[in-house]
Design an enzyme around this catalytic site. Structure first.
Site, mmCIF file in Angstrom:
data_model
loop_
_atom_site.group_PDB
_atom_site.id
_atom_site.type_symbol
_atom_site.label_atom_id
_atom_site.label_comp_id
_atom_site.label_asym_id
_atom_site.label_seq_id
_atom_site.Cartn_x
_atom_site.Cartn_y
_atom_site.Cartn_z
ATOM 1 N N HIS A 165 -19.962 28.095 -19.106
ATOM 2 C CA HIS A 165 -19.424 26.978 -19.895
ATOM 3 C C HIS A 165 -18.643 25.991 -19.019
ATOM 4 C CE1 HIS A 165 -17.251 25.837 -23.931
ATOM 5 N NE2 HIS A 165 -18.120 24.930 -23.526
ATOM 6 N N TYR A 203 -13.530 27.448 -28.243
ATOM 7 C CA TYR A 203 -13.453 26.782 -29.538
ATOM 8 C C TYR A 203 -12.397 27.434 -30.427
ATOM 9 C CZ TYR A 203 -18.067 25.134 -27.973
ATOM 10 O OH TYR A 203 -19.113 24.609 -27.252
#
Length: 328
Positions: free
Chosen positions: A138, A54
């Site tokens: 992830h 992110y």
């Protein structure tokens, strides 16, 4: 507060998704990011989720700075492994990956044991913390073999050493998460966008398996990246322009919610939270105002007649749990 699996790690029923403060799609200021986290704290949110992906680390830095004003024992934080950040040359921005940040680093897929450790160490440095509570693998979609063979055992070792409290996987699909639930000893899986008012595919196998195994589920993407928050032409679904048929369905759901005296946003959040496997609903917000709105919607009781109409008209499967009717 709800406990993740058998881990002892507690999370608030509503969680703060920090992708947006990593400049997802558009830039926000340091002050706006700080105010969003502060608003979340004011509304009782105590679970915060981030990742190196992110904003190429920006989300972790901003989240860590904002949370530094609170006692470490008072909140739960998760981050993710699988994308290692390395220095990059050449300039430009990272918008091709969805983030309005300079492309000073590049992501390297790495689910190896060494990669997991290195990625987590770098995350701790950016967060300014000596530990995180939860670590997820992830998006291992295209790296299943390495994730199961190397990444997962590395997380299990970190948990056994007490470095992290809970471990899991986070993905935008349900099928591989079901495999994690059935074939490993994860405490939690983060399922984004696959259990919503528009997409219930997690209901088929993932959620029943989680109940059976005592594994917790964190649901992300309750608004399907925007469509269920504000359905209108140009709204996004799965991070792209919403197909016309889904836009029509979302608009129909909104009109039903309006007719029953509630909002589509409240219904979308309540639906995700109603399943017994779900420990927390994760929402990405880019401002204090959005945080307060989400908290307000989350606290709003949705009329039982709304859920009944959705079932009667085939908009919801009969076996999808809905919230118990609140006493008036």
């Amino acid at each position: 507060m709800n406990t993740l699996g058998r881990s002892g790690v507690e999370v608030s029923a509503l969680a703060f998704g920090a992708a947006v403060i990593g400049n997802l799609y558009t830039e926000i200021t340091e002050e706006q990011a700080h105010e969003a986290v502060t608003a979340a704290w004011q509304r009782g949110i105590r679970y915060f989720d981030t990742a190196p992906h992110y904003g190429l680390g920006l989300s972790e830095r901003r989240l860590g700075a904002a949370l530094s004003q609170y006692p470490r024992s008072a909140f739960t934080i998760s981050t993710k492994v699988g994308r290692r950040l390395e220095p990059a040359e050449g300039g430009g921005d990272d918008l091709a990956n969805g983030f309005a940040v300079p492309a000073t680093r590049r992501r390297v897929w790495d689910f190896s044991a060494d990669g997991v450790r290195r990625t987590l160490d770098a995350s701790l440095e950016r967060l300014g913390l000596d530990r995180v509570d939860v670590v997820y693998l992830h998006d291992p979609d295209d790296h299943a073999e390495q994730a199961f063979r190397e990444g997962y055992p590395a997380l299990e070792k970190l948990r056994s050493e007490g470095v992290v409290g809970a471990i899991g996987a986070g993905m935008n699909q349900a099928e591989m998460l079901t495999r994690f639930v059935r074939d490993t000893d994860v405490d939690v899986v983060l399922c984004a966008g696959r259990y919503t008012l528009l997409d219930q595919r997690a209901l088929t196998e993932l959620l029943p398996a989680a109940v059976e195994r005592g594994t917790s589920v964190v649901v992300g993407g309750a608004f399907n990246s925007g469509l269920l928050a504000d359905p209108k032409p140009g709204a996004t679904y799965n991070y792209a322009a919403a197909p016309p048929e889904l836009l029509d369905r979302a608009l129909h759901l909104k009109s039903l919610a309006d007719r029953h005296g509630t909002t589509l946003r409240a219904a979308a959040l309540a639906f995700c939270a109603a399943h017994p496997a779900v420990a927390s609903v994760l929402v990405g917000t880019r401002s204090a105002a959005e945080v307060h709105d989400c908290a307000d919607q989350f606290e709003t009781a949705v009329p039982a007649a709304f859920w009944q109409e959705l079932r009667d008209t085939g908009l919801l499967p009969a076996d999808a749990p809905v919230p118990a009717e609140e006493p008036s």
